[in-house]
Scaffold this active site. Structure first.
Site, PDB file in Angstrom:
ATOM      1  N   ASP A  12       0.804  -1.229   0.000  1.00  0.00           N
ATOM      2  CA  ASP A  12       0.000   0.000   0.000  1.00  0.00           C
ATOM      3  C   ASP A  12       0.835   1.277   0.000  1.00  0.00           C
ATOM      4  O   ASP A  12       0.409   2.313   0.526  1.00  0.00           O
ATOM      5  CB  ASP A  12      -0.969   0.009   1.199  1.00  0.00           C
ATOM      6  CG  ASP A  12      -1.875  -1.191   1.195  1.00  0.00           C
ATOM      7  OD1 ASP A  12      -2.198  -1.678   0.094  1.00  0.00           O
ATOM      8  OD2 ASP A  12      -2.263  -1.666   2.279  1.00  0.00           O
ATOM      9  N   LYS A  15       1.786   2.269  -5.037  1.00  0.00           N
ATOM     10  CA  LYS A  15       2.341   1.752  -6.302  1.00  0.00           C
ATOM     11  C   LYS A  15       1.419   2.024  -7.489  1.00  0.00           C
ATOM     12  O   LYS A  15       1.875   2.386  -8.571  1.00  0.00           O
ATOM     13  CB  LYS A  15       2.574   0.235  -6.193  1.00  0.00           C
ATOM     14  CG  LYS A  15       3.547  -0.159  -5.106  1.00  0.00           C
ATOM     15  CD  LYS A  15       3.624  -1.659  -4.931  1.00  0.00           C
ATOM     16  CE  LYS A  15       2.374  -2.303  -4.370  1.00  0.00           C
ATOM     17  NZ  LYS A  15       2.071  -1.980  -2.967  1.00  0.00           N
ATOM     18  N   GLY A  16       0.090   1.832  -7.269  1.00  0.00           N
ATOM     19  CA  GLY A  16      -0.879   2.015  -8.353  1.00  0.00           C
ATOM     20  C   GLY A  16      -0.786   3.410  -8.936  1.00  0.00           C
ATOM     21  O   GLY A  16      -0.678   3.595 -10.152  1.00  0.00           O
ATOM     22  N   GLY A  39      -4.520  -4.212  -3.926  1.00  0.00           N
ATOM     23  CA  GLY A  39      -5.514  -3.180  -4.222  1.00  0.00           C
ATOM     24  C   GLY A  39      -4.734  -1.942  -4.597  1.00  0.00           C
ATOM     25  O   GLY A  39      -4.120  -1.312  -3.735  1.00  0.00           O
ATOM     26  N   HIS A  40      -4.688  -1.625  -5.871  1.00  0.00           N
ATOM     27  CA  HIS A  40      -3.888  -0.497  -6.360  1.00  0.00           C
ATOM     28  C   HIS A  40      -4.815   0.632  -6.790  1.00  0.00           C
ATOM     29  O   HIS A  40      -5.597   0.482  -7.736  1.00  0.00           O
ATOM     30  CB  HIS A  40      -2.990  -0.948  -7.524  1.00  0.00           C
ATOM     31  CG  HIS A  40      -1.947  -1.938  -7.108  1.00  0.00           C
ATOM     32  ND1 HIS A  40      -1.035  -2.483  -7.965  1.00  0.00           N
ATOM     33  CD2 HIS A  40      -1.655  -2.461  -5.888  1.00  0.00           C
ATOM     34  CE1 HIS A  40      -0.237  -3.305  -7.296  1.00  0.00           C
ATOM     35  NE2 HIS A  40      -0.601  -3.322  -6.031  1.00  0.00           N
ATOM     36  N   GLN A 221       1.998  -5.986  -3.293  1.00  0.00           N
ATOM     37  CA  GLN A 221       2.441  -6.129  -1.902  1.00  0.00           C
ATOM     38  C   GLN A 221       3.712  -5.300  -1.685  1.00  0.00           C
ATOM     39  O   GLN A 221       3.879  -4.289  -2.348  1.00  0.00           O
ATOM     40  CB  GLN A 221       2.650  -7.606  -1.528  1.00  0.00           C
ATOM     41  CG  GLN A 221       1.353  -8.406  -1.416  1.00  0.00           C
ATOM     42  CD  GLN A 221       0.789  -8.851  -2.748  1.00  0.00           C
ATOM     43  OE1 GLN A 221       1.463  -9.497  -3.531  1.00  0.00           O
ATOM     44  NE2 GLN A 221      -0.452  -8.513  -3.012  1.00  0.00           N
ATOM     45  N   ALA A 329       3.725  12.300   1.276  1.00  0.00           N
ATOM     46  CA  ALA A 329       4.484  13.303   2.032  1.00  0.00           C
ATOM     47  C   ALA A 329       3.526  14.344   2.612  1.00  0.00           C
ATOM     48  O   ALA A 329       3.737  14.856   3.717  1.00  0.00           O
ATOM     49  CB  ALA A 329       5.509  13.958   1.121  1.00  0.00           C
TER      50      ALA A 329
END
Ligand code: GDP
Ligand code: IMO
Ligand code: MG
Length: 423
Positions: A12, A15-16, A39-40, A221, A329
């Site tokens: 999480d 990445k998506g 889940g992206h 992951q 950020a």
């Protein structure tokens, strides 16, 4: 050449969004491991989409997407995902390809996942219950059925044989939920899957490489959930690291160029297992609320804590990370004090390496304290607009990891990302 984008923490990391951002620079985006446990999340305009198995390049015209052999595929979930993507006018017949060696997740895999988790009681892994571990067990146990098998006239017989094997295991667990509705959906979805482009993935990708096409491998992951190097047994069942790209797609190691590691500006984990910098206090709760840290696949609240440089250094090492992207950020905008874990204290000794196992020992994080920047950064577009305190935070992490953060993501939106090389 193949570039890789993967997560360096416990999943999480964003990445998506990052794959979606870089996708326009590539011809092919390929998922190399995992399955619908992922889940992206990405945004197309103001619409939020969560992809589970389809690569995150799918919303870009002219970009081809491949589900590689290292993935375990749930046809039912794939069909639902395809429907979502189609509602955006994207015809997957044209730009989605599936490797024939990809293993299938059967309804009984999902049932076995649930039964196994229940039997573990308090020691449960916190699996997403998508059937991941049983499907990979059938792969390494040499029982599994693969996408290419669908085209074989004996598929149903093979399915029934495997189902009987699974039934015996389920009986052992005294699992007696009725899964006939799942099976009905499964067979419907298989008919749908057969209509998609099923290819020999390894020739498909290597031919593209030979033609000089640019390939991006998308990880699922995170490195600390890797089957070998993660916090075993609280891990997933696949090789989530760069090495997994080779076996999960059929590309040779020397074809891999950039390894882009994604880390949050802090740290989260969902499910059980060790998490040395976890904050079980009001600060942890504030991170969860501000960062909207609830699982994209299961909706579970994510455990939150400060960034862990011991784990990140380890992840950079095993992956050969060449560039870093720091996401979320902006979530730290609200915090007066920030902490960065630089070492672990174990039995009174400071150590900067990940120990063999982290569950049976007491790990006390050693922190360096930073003053927060306390201004909103989510509208920033250029590095010059970023607060000095954020730059110091980034510089410290770069030095500690010996790899540079090259992009800062400052919001969930597609355009909310700052290249630190732009002036
Ligand atoms: P993945 O599994 O690594 O793709 O990450 P997820 O999609 O599961 O979780 C990341 C969450 O953070 C999603 O809800 C994203 O929309 C969101 N997100 C990604 N990047 C940023 C960012 O820079 N700032 C904020 N506030 N949210 C982000
Ligand atoms: P993405 O790709 C976060 C976690 C589960 C559980 C453990 C094993 O979105 O980053 P599994 O279902 O794989 O057997 O679960 O791994 N897990 C994830 N955590 N993000 C993910 O994927 C995850 N996929 C699995 O919560 O602790
Ligand atoms: Mg996710």
């Amino acid at each position: 050449m193949v570039d890789v984008i993967l997560g360096l923490q416990w999943g999480d990391e964003g990445k998506g969004k990052i794959v979606d951002f870089f996708a326009k620079d590539y011809d092919l985006i390929a998922r190399f491991q995992g399955g619908p446990n992922a889940g992206h999340t990405l945004y197309v305009g103001d619409k939020k989409i969560v992809l589970h198995q389809i690569p995150s390049g799918v919303f870009h015209e002219g970009v081809t997407n491949l589900i590689g052999n290292g993935v375990v595929l749930d046809p039912v979930i794939l069909k639902k995902e395809c429907d979502t993507v189609l509602s955006f006018g994207i015809e997957l017949k044209k730009n989605l390809f599936i490797a024939e060696r990809t293993h299938l997740i059967l309804p009984t895999h999902r049932a076995l996942d649930k039964a196994a988790e229940l039997s573990k009681g308090n020691d449960k892994i916190g699996s997403t219950l998508k059937g991941i571990s049983p499907a990979y067990m059938d792969k390494t146990g040499r029982n599994g059925l693969r996408v290419g098998d669908l085209l074989d006239k004996n598929f149903t017989t093979s399915y029934i044989k495997l189902r009987l094997k699974h039934q015996k295991l389920l009986d052992n667990y005294s699992f007696n939920e009725d899964i006939s509705a799942w099976e009905e959906e499964f067979f419907e979805a298989l008919e749908f899957l057969k209509q998609l482009n099923i290819v020999n993935g390894e020739y498909f990708i290597n031919n593209k490489l030979q033609q000089g096409k640019r390939v991006l491998a998308e990880g699922a992951q995170g490195s600390m959930l890797d089957i070998d190097f993660g916090t075993f047994p609280f891990v997933t069942s696949s090789s989530t690291i760069t090495a997994g790209v080779c076996s999960g797609l059929g590309v040779a190691p020397q074809k891999i160029k950039e390894v882009i590691g994604v880390t949050k500006a802090y740290c989260t984990r969902v499910g059980g297992g060790p998490f040395p910098t976890e904050l079980n206090d009001a600060t942890g709760e504030e991170l969860r609320q501000t960062g909207n840290e609830f699982g994209a696949t299961t909706g579970r609240p994510r455990r939150c804590g400060w960034i862990d440089l011991v784990a990140l250094r380890f992840a950079c090492m095993i992956n050969g990370v060449t560039k870093l992207v720091m996401t979320k950020a902006d979530v730290l905008d609200a915090f007066k004090i920030l902490q960065v874990c630089t070492a672990y204290k174990i039995n009174g000794n400071e150590c900067t390496e990940i120990p063999f196992q982290m569950t049976r020992i007491n790990i006390e994080p050693v922190y360096k304290k930073f003053t927060g920047w306390n201004i909103s950064t989510s509208a920033a577009k250029l590095p010059i607009e970023l607060p000095e305190a954020m730059k110091q935070y980034v510089e410290f992490i770069n030095k500690q990891l010996n790899v540079s953060i090259q992009y800062i993501s400052n919001g969930p939106g597609r355009e909310q990302i700052i290249s630190l090389f732009d002036k």
